[in-house]
Design a protein around this motif. Structure first.
Motif, PDB file in Angstrom:
ATOM      1  N   MET A   1       0.806  -1.384  -0.056  1.00 15.06           N
ATOM      2  CA  MET A   1      -0.004  -0.024   0.006  1.00 15.06           C
ATOM      3  C   MET A   1       0.985   1.281  -0.002  1.00 15.06           C
ATOM      4  O   MET A   1       1.997   1.226   0.479  1.00 15.06           O
ATOM      5  N   ILE A   2       0.462   2.306  -0.608  1.00 16.06           N
ATOM      6  CA  ILE A   2       1.140   3.534  -0.701  1.00 16.06           C
ATOM      7  C   ILE A   2       0.179   4.721  -0.461  1.00 16.06           C
ATOM      8  O   ILE A   2      -1.120   4.528  -0.959  1.00 16.06           O
ATOM      9  N   SER A   3       0.482   5.524   0.621  1.00 14.51           N
ATOM     10  CA  SER A   3      -0.457   6.597   0.822  1.00 14.51           C
ATOM     11  C   SER A   3       0.055   8.152   0.500  1.00 14.51           C
ATOM     12  O   SER A   3       1.278   8.318   0.878  1.00 14.51           O
ATOM     13  N   PHE A   4      -0.768   8.980   0.220  1.00 18.03           N
ATOM     14  CA  PHE A   4      -0.273  10.519   0.129  1.00 18.03           C
ATOM     15  C   PHE A   4      -1.492  11.140   0.658  1.00 18.03           C
ATOM     16  O   PHE A   4      -2.597  11.040   0.845  1.00 18.03           O
ATOM     17  N   THR A   5      -0.782  12.199   1.331  1.00 14.27           N
ATOM     18  CA  THR A   5      -1.707  13.393   2.107  1.00 14.27           C
ATOM     19  C   THR A   5      -1.704  14.393   1.056  1.00 14.27           C
ATOM     20  O   THR A   5      -0.574  15.147   0.757  1.00 14.27           O
ATOM     21  N   THR A   6      -2.748  15.087   0.522  1.00 11.99           N
ATOM     22  CA  THR A   6      -2.752  16.132  -0.305  1.00 11.99           C
ATOM     23  C   THR A   6      -3.381  17.130   0.525  1.00 11.99           C
ATOM     24  O   THR A   6      -4.496  17.090   1.448  1.00 11.99           O
ATOM     25  N   ASN A   7      -3.135  18.528   0.298  1.00 16.95           N
ATOM     26  CA  ASN A   7      -3.371  19.582   1.050  1.00 16.95           C
ATOM     27  C   ASN A   7      -4.079  20.505   0.226  1.00 16.95           C
ATOM     28  O   ASN A   7      -4.528  21.598   0.541  1.00 16.95           O
ATOM     29  N   SER A   8      -4.598  20.470  -0.998  1.00 23.00           N
ATOM     30  CA  SER A   8      -5.432  20.949  -1.908  1.00 23.00           C
ATOM     31  C   SER A   8      -6.033  20.188  -3.047  1.00 23.00           C
ATOM     32  O   SER A   8      -5.478  19.286  -3.230  1.00 23.00           O
ATOM     33  N   GLU A   9      -6.927  20.757  -3.621  1.00 19.19           N
ATOM     34  CA  GLU A   9      -7.498  20.140  -4.946  1.00 19.19           C
ATOM     35  C   GLU A   9      -6.334  19.786  -6.084  1.00 19.19           C
ATOM     36  O   GLU A   9      -6.242  18.581  -6.479  1.00 19.19           O
ATOM     37  N   ASN A  10      -5.583  20.806  -6.110  1.00 18.95           N
ATOM     38  CA  ASN A  10      -4.805  20.867  -6.994  1.00 18.95           C
ATOM     39  C   ASN A  10      -3.495  19.738  -6.864  1.00 18.95           C
ATOM     40  O   ASN A  10      -3.138  18.944  -7.558  1.00 18.95           O
ATOM     41  N   GLU A  11      -3.235  19.748  -5.445  1.00 20.19           N
ATOM     42  CA  GLU A  11      -2.411  18.153  -5.255  1.00 20.19           C
ATOM     43  C   GLU A  11      -2.831  16.718  -5.658  1.00 20.19           C
ATOM     44  O   GLU A  11      -2.279  15.938  -5.885  1.00 20.19           O
ATOM     45  N   THR A  12      -4.188  16.856  -5.332  1.00 22.63           N
ATOM     46  CA  THR A  12      -4.895  15.559  -5.629  1.00 22.63           C
ATOM     47  C   THR A  12      -5.048  15.345  -7.212  1.00 22.63           C
ATOM     48  O   THR A  12      -4.894  14.345  -7.786  1.00 22.63           O
ATOM     49  N   GLU A  13      -5.035  16.625  -7.837  1.00 24.56           N
ATOM     50  CA  GLU A  13      -5.159  16.646  -9.286  1.00 24.56           C
ATOM     51  C   GLU A  13      -3.715  16.097 -10.080  1.00 24.56           C
ATOM     52  O   GLU A  13      -3.886  15.373 -10.818  1.00 24.56           O
ATOM     53  N   LYS A  14      -2.694  16.456  -9.113  1.00 28.16           N
ATOM     54  CA  LYS A  14      -1.329  15.908  -9.645  1.00 28.16           C
ATOM     55  C   LYS A  14      -1.390  14.615  -9.563  1.00 28.16           C
ATOM     56  O   LYS A  14      -0.564  13.753 -10.254  1.00 28.16           O
ATOM     57  N   ILE A  15      -1.791  13.734  -8.461  1.00 32.03           N
ATOM     58  CA  ILE A  15      -1.603  12.297  -8.290  1.00 32.03           C
ATOM     59  C   ILE A  15      -2.695  11.879  -9.316  1.00 32.03           C
ATOM     60  O   ILE A  15      -1.895  10.748  -9.856  1.00 32.03           O
TER      61      ILE A  15
ATOM     62  N   SER B   1      -7.831  18.826   3.069  1.00 29.98           N
ATOM     63  CA  SER B   1      -6.586  17.883   3.050  1.00 29.98           C
ATOM     64  C   SER B   1      -7.393  16.403   3.036  1.00 29.98           C
ATOM     65  O   SER B   1      -8.278  16.205   3.520  1.00 29.98           O
ATOM     66  N   ARG B   2      -6.948  15.534   2.237  1.00 20.08           N
ATOM     67  CA  ARG B   2      -7.247  14.157   1.880  1.00 20.08           C
ATOM     68  C   ARG B   2      -6.068  13.108   2.045  1.00 20.08           C
ATOM     69  O   ARG B   2      -5.029  13.676   2.003  1.00 20.08           O
ATOM     70  N   ARG B   3      -6.413  12.071   2.641  1.00 23.35           N
ATOM     71  CA  ARG B   3      -5.536  11.032   2.543  1.00 23.35           C
ATOM     72  C   ARG B   3      -5.912   9.975   1.299  1.00 23.35           C
ATOM     73  O   ARG B   3      -6.945   9.411   1.569  1.00 23.35           O
ATOM     74  N   ILE B   4      -5.104   9.767   0.547  1.00 22.49           N
ATOM     75  CA  ILE B   4      -5.268   8.824  -0.641  1.00 22.49           C
ATOM     76  C   ILE B   4      -4.257   7.526  -0.681  1.00 22.49           C
ATOM     77  O   ILE B   4      -3.134   8.002  -0.733  1.00 22.49           O
ATOM     78  N   SER B   5      -5.049   6.583  -0.523  1.00 26.78           N
ATOM     79  CA  SER B   5      -4.346   5.376  -0.345  1.00 26.78           C
ATOM     80  C   SER B   5      -4.555   4.189  -1.562  1.00 26.78           C
ATOM     81  O   SER B   5      -5.508   4.212  -2.001  1.00 26.78           O
ATOM     82  N   PHE B   6      -3.559   3.637  -2.077  1.00 29.11           N
ATOM     83  CA  PHE B   6      -3.486   2.781  -3.213  1.00 29.11           C
ATOM     84  C   PHE B   6      -3.192   1.418  -2.787  1.00 29.11           C
ATOM     85  O   PHE B   6      -2.064   1.489  -1.846  1.00 29.11           O
ATOM     86  N   SER B   7      -3.971   0.589  -2.897  1.00 29.01           N
ATOM     87  CA  SER B   7      -3.809  -0.857  -2.558  1.00 29.01           C
ATOM     88  C   SER B   7      -4.429  -1.989  -3.365  1.00 29.01           C
ATOM     89  O   SER B   7      -5.132  -1.576  -4.170  1.00 29.01           O
ATOM     90  N   GLY B   8      -3.930  -3.063  -3.087  1.00 29.85           N
ATOM     91  CA  GLY B   8      -4.390  -4.343  -4.222  1.00 29.85           C
ATOM     92  C   GLY B   8      -3.354  -5.380  -4.180  1.00 29.85           C
ATOM     93  O   GLY B   8      -2.115  -5.043  -4.096  1.00 29.85           O
ATOM     94  N   LYS B   9      -3.696  -6.531  -4.632  1.00 34.93           N
ATOM     95  CA  LYS B   9      -3.123  -7.648  -4.744  1.00 34.93           C
ATOM     96  C   LYS B   9      -2.449  -8.088  -5.965  1.00 34.93           C
ATOM     97  O   LYS B   9      -1.414  -8.700  -6.027  1.00 34.93           O
TER      98      LYS B   9
END
Ligand code: ADP
Ligand code: MG
Length: 155
Positions: free
Chosen positions: A1-15, A131-139
Motif C-alpha cells: 500500500m502507498i498513501s499520500f496526503t494532499t492539502n489542496s484540490e490541485n495536489e489531488t489532481e497531480k496524483i 486535506s485528504r489521505r489517498i491510499s492505493f492498495s491491491g493484490k
C-alpha cells in the motif's frame, strides 16, 4: 500500500494525472470514501490526462458514463445501487472485464466481492476541509506495478 496526503484540490489532481499517465488498459480503479472525499475530482483528472474532451460528471443518476480518450473510460457510480442483479443490468461485468478500456468505480466498496482480481483500490479519507489521505492498495500485478510506480516519485 502507498498513501499520500494532499492539502489542496490541485495536489489531488497531480496524483490523478500521474495515475492517468501510467495506467494500463484493463485496469479497474475501485474508488472508496465518503461524499465529498474527492472521487469524482480524481476521475476527472485521470480522464483529462487520457485526453478526454467531453465533460466528466458524476454518474449518480445514470450510474455509468463512457468517455472516449486515448482509450475508453467506464465511469461508474454505485451509490444508488443495492443489488448485484442491477450490476448485470448496466453491463458492469462486461466493462470491468474488458481489456479495451479503464474502469473507474465510485462507491466500489458497496460491491467489493464483484470486483475483478486485478482491481486497484483507491481510498479517500477526509482529514480536514482541504486535506485528504489517498491510499492505493491491491493484490494483483496491475496494482503492484502501479503502487511501485507511485513509490518511485515518478513524473
Ligand atoms: P466525491 O466524488 O468523493 O463525492 P468530489 O470529487 O465530487 O467528491 O468532491 C470533492 C470536493 O472536495 C470538491 O469540492 C473539492 O474542491 C474538495 N476538496 C478540497 N480539498 C481537496 C483535496 N485535497 N483533494 C480533493 N478534493 C478536495
Ligand atoms: Mg462523486
Amino acid at each position: 500500500m502507498i498513501s499520500f496526503t494532499t492539502n489542496s484540490e490541485n495536489e489531488t489532481e497531480k496524483i490523478a494525472a500521474i495515475v492517468g499517465k501510467h495506467i494500463k488498459r484493463g485496469t479497474t480503479l475501485a474508488l472508496m470514501g465518503d461524499l465529498g472525499a474527492g472521487k469524482t475530482l480524481f476521475t476527472k483528472h485521470i480522464a483529462k490526462t487520457l485526453e478526454v474532451k467531453s465533460e466528466v460528471t458524476s454518474p449518480t443518476f445514470n450510474l455509468m458514463n463512457v468517455y472516449e480518450g486515448i482509450c475508453p473510460i467506464y465511469h461508474f457510480d454505485l451509490y444508488r445501487l443495492d443489488n448485484v442483479s442491477e450490476l448485470y443490468d448496466i453491463g458492469f461485468y462486461e466493462y470491468v472485464e474488458s481489456d479495451e478500456g479503464i474502469s473507474v468505480i465510485e462507491w466500489a466498496d458497496k460491491f467489493r466481492s464483484e470486483l475483478p482480481v486485478n482491481t486497484v483500490n483507491v481510498n479517500f479519507e477526509v482529514l480536514d476541509e482541504n486535506s485528504r489521505r489517498i491510499s492505493f492498495s491491491g493484490k494483483g500485478e496491475i496494482a503492484e506495478d502501479l503502487i511501485e510506480m507511485l513509490g518511485k516519485g515518478i513524473d
